[in-house]
Design a protein around this motif. Sequence first.
Motif, PDB file in Angstrom:
ATOM      1  N   LYS A  42      21.468  23.006 -14.359  1.00 22.68           N
ATOM      2  CA  LYS A  42      21.385  24.469 -14.283  1.00 22.68           C
ATOM      3  C   LYS A  42      21.696  24.942 -12.871  1.00 22.68           C
ATOM      4  CE  LYS A  42      19.790  25.051 -18.514  1.00 22.68           C
ATOM      5  NZ  LYS A  42      20.594  25.732 -19.562  1.00 22.68           N
ATOM      6  N   GLN A  45      17.612  29.089  -9.119  1.00 20.93           N
ATOM      7  CA  GLN A  45      16.871  30.299  -9.424  1.00 20.93           C
ATOM      8  C   GLN A  45      15.877  30.567  -8.299  1.00 20.93           C
ATOM      9  OE1 GLN A  45      14.291  29.964 -12.845  1.00 20.93           O
ATOM     10  NE2 GLN A  45      14.099  32.175 -13.073  1.00 20.93           N
TER      11      GLN A  45
ATOM     12  N   ASP B   1      25.382  40.713 -19.453  1.00 18.60           N
ATOM     13  CA  ASP B   1      24.738  41.287 -18.279  1.00 18.60           C
ATOM     14  C   ASP B   1      24.450  40.234 -17.218  1.00 18.60           C
ATOM     15  OD1 ASP B   1      21.302  41.403 -19.529  1.00 18.60           O
ATOM     16  OD2 ASP B   1      22.889  39.931 -19.766  1.00 18.60           O
ATOM     17  N   THR B   2      25.213  39.131 -17.249  1.00 20.82           N
ATOM     18  CA  THR B   2      25.029  38.062 -16.281  1.00 20.82           C
ATOM     19  C   THR B   2      25.316  38.572 -14.877  1.00 20.82           C
ATOM     20  OG1 THR B   2      25.713  36.462 -17.945  1.00 20.82           O
ATOM     21  CG2 THR B   2      25.731  35.745 -15.660  1.00 20.82           C
ATOM     22  N   ALA B   3      24.474  38.211 -13.898  1.00 20.11           N
ATOM     23  CA  ALA B   3      24.603  38.754 -12.556  1.00 20.11           C
ATOM     24  C   ALA B   3      25.772  38.108 -11.804  1.00 20.11           C
ATOM     25  CB  ALA B   3      23.298  38.555 -11.807  1.00 20.11           C
ATOM     26  N   SER B   5      28.639  35.174 -12.549  1.00 23.50           N
ATOM     27  CA  SER B   5      29.189  34.319 -13.589  1.00 23.50           C
ATOM     28  C   SER B   5      30.362  33.518 -13.055  1.00 23.50           C
ATOM     29  CB  SER B   5      29.619  35.151 -14.801  1.00 23.50           C
ATOM     30  OG  SER B   5      30.602  36.077 -14.424  1.00 23.50           O
ATOM     31  N   LYS B   9      32.616  26.311 -16.892  1.00 23.03           N
ATOM     32  CA  LYS B   9      31.367  25.617 -16.626  1.00 23.03           C
ATOM     33  C   LYS B   9      31.629  24.132 -16.347  1.00 23.03           C
ATOM     34  CE  LYS B   9      26.689  25.127 -18.505  1.00 23.03           C
ATOM     35  NZ  LYS B   9      26.034  25.714 -17.315  1.00 23.03           N
ATOM     36  N   GLN B  25      30.631  38.837  -9.705  1.00 20.46           N
ATOM     37  CA  GLN B  25      29.262  39.331  -9.637  1.00 20.46           C
ATOM     38  C   GLN B  25      29.241  40.827  -9.918  1.00 20.46           C
ATOM     39  OE1 GLN B  25      27.903  41.399  -6.976  1.00 20.46           O
ATOM     40  NE2 GLN B  25      29.508  41.288  -5.431  1.00 20.46           N
ATOM     41  N   THR B 102      21.837  35.266  -5.066  1.00 13.85           N
ATOM     42  CA  THR B 102      21.832  35.069  -6.506  1.00 13.85           C
ATOM     43  C   THR B 102      22.952  34.092  -6.817  1.00 13.85           C
ATOM     44  OG1 THR B 102      21.027  37.321  -6.882  1.00 13.85           O
ATOM     45  CG2 THR B 102      22.000  36.159  -8.751  1.00 13.85           C
ATOM     46  N   GLY B 104      25.379  31.611  -9.312  1.00 16.51           N
ATOM     47  CA  GLY B 104      25.938  31.364 -10.627  1.00 16.51           C
ATOM     48  C   GLY B 104      25.392  30.060 -11.184  1.00 16.51           C
ATOM     49  N   SER B 105      25.775  29.736 -12.393  1.00 17.53           N
ATOM     50  CA  SER B 105      25.229  28.554 -13.058  1.00 17.53           C
ATOM     51  C   SER B 105      25.978  27.276 -12.711  1.00 17.53           C
ATOM     52  CB  SER B 105      25.213  28.766 -14.572  1.00 17.53           C
ATOM     53  OG  SER B 105      26.521  29.049 -15.015  1.00 17.53           O
TER      54      SER B 105
END
Lengths: 111, 112
Positions: A42, A45, B1-3, B5, B9, B25, B102, B104-105
């Motif tokens: 992940k 956070q 609504d992803t902040a 992205s 992936k 973003q 913030t 991303g994943s």
Amino acid sequence: AQSVTQLDSHVSVSEGTPVLLRCNYSSSYSPSLFWYVQHPNKGLQLLLKYTSAATLVKGINGFEAEFKKSETSFHLTKPSAHMSDAAEYFCVVSDDNDMRFGAGTRLTVKP
Amino acid sequence: DTAVSQTPKYLVTQMGNDKSIKCEQNLGHDTMYWYKQDSKKFLKIMFSYNNKELIINETVPNRFSPKSPDKAHLNLHINSLELGDSAVYFCASSHRQQYGYTFGSGTRLTVV
């Protein structure tokens, strides 16, 4: 120059017992300090942040950290570990110009 | 609504290829970043981009080039991929560093 040291690369606790993840920092200025959590596969956070307000900072999921200027520490604690807390935790120090990540502490929670 | 992205992936590609990773973003932040996370989870800043000012980490090979078409996007282009480029790449944004980032994943890049 800023730096951050996470004193333990790996911490293992039993479910329901307290968690302590240690972080020391070095900064020439009044820094902002953060803890981030990264669960397996992940992104990172934000758990909590200190930005020169109250020295005891409460974050999400029951975590909190205390800023101790005299000890240059910002340790992360939680009274009772849950299995879902197993993850990698990063301590971060920042001023307006630079942001430094610690090497990370892997938290394992045993049933 | 992803902040923040990122796409894709996952990315698996052969040595020598050129690839891009996109980041967007929607937070209205004015600074964006690219980080590389190695197999030991160590996070290393590659680039930050603020109001068209690019700050480069000098240890990043010039095969890596960030491209920002506007304030909400910061893409990462990589030429002539090498095995050592295999890692997870994270995009992040902030209003001011003191307020935190913030993230991303992440994009897991595997070069074979």
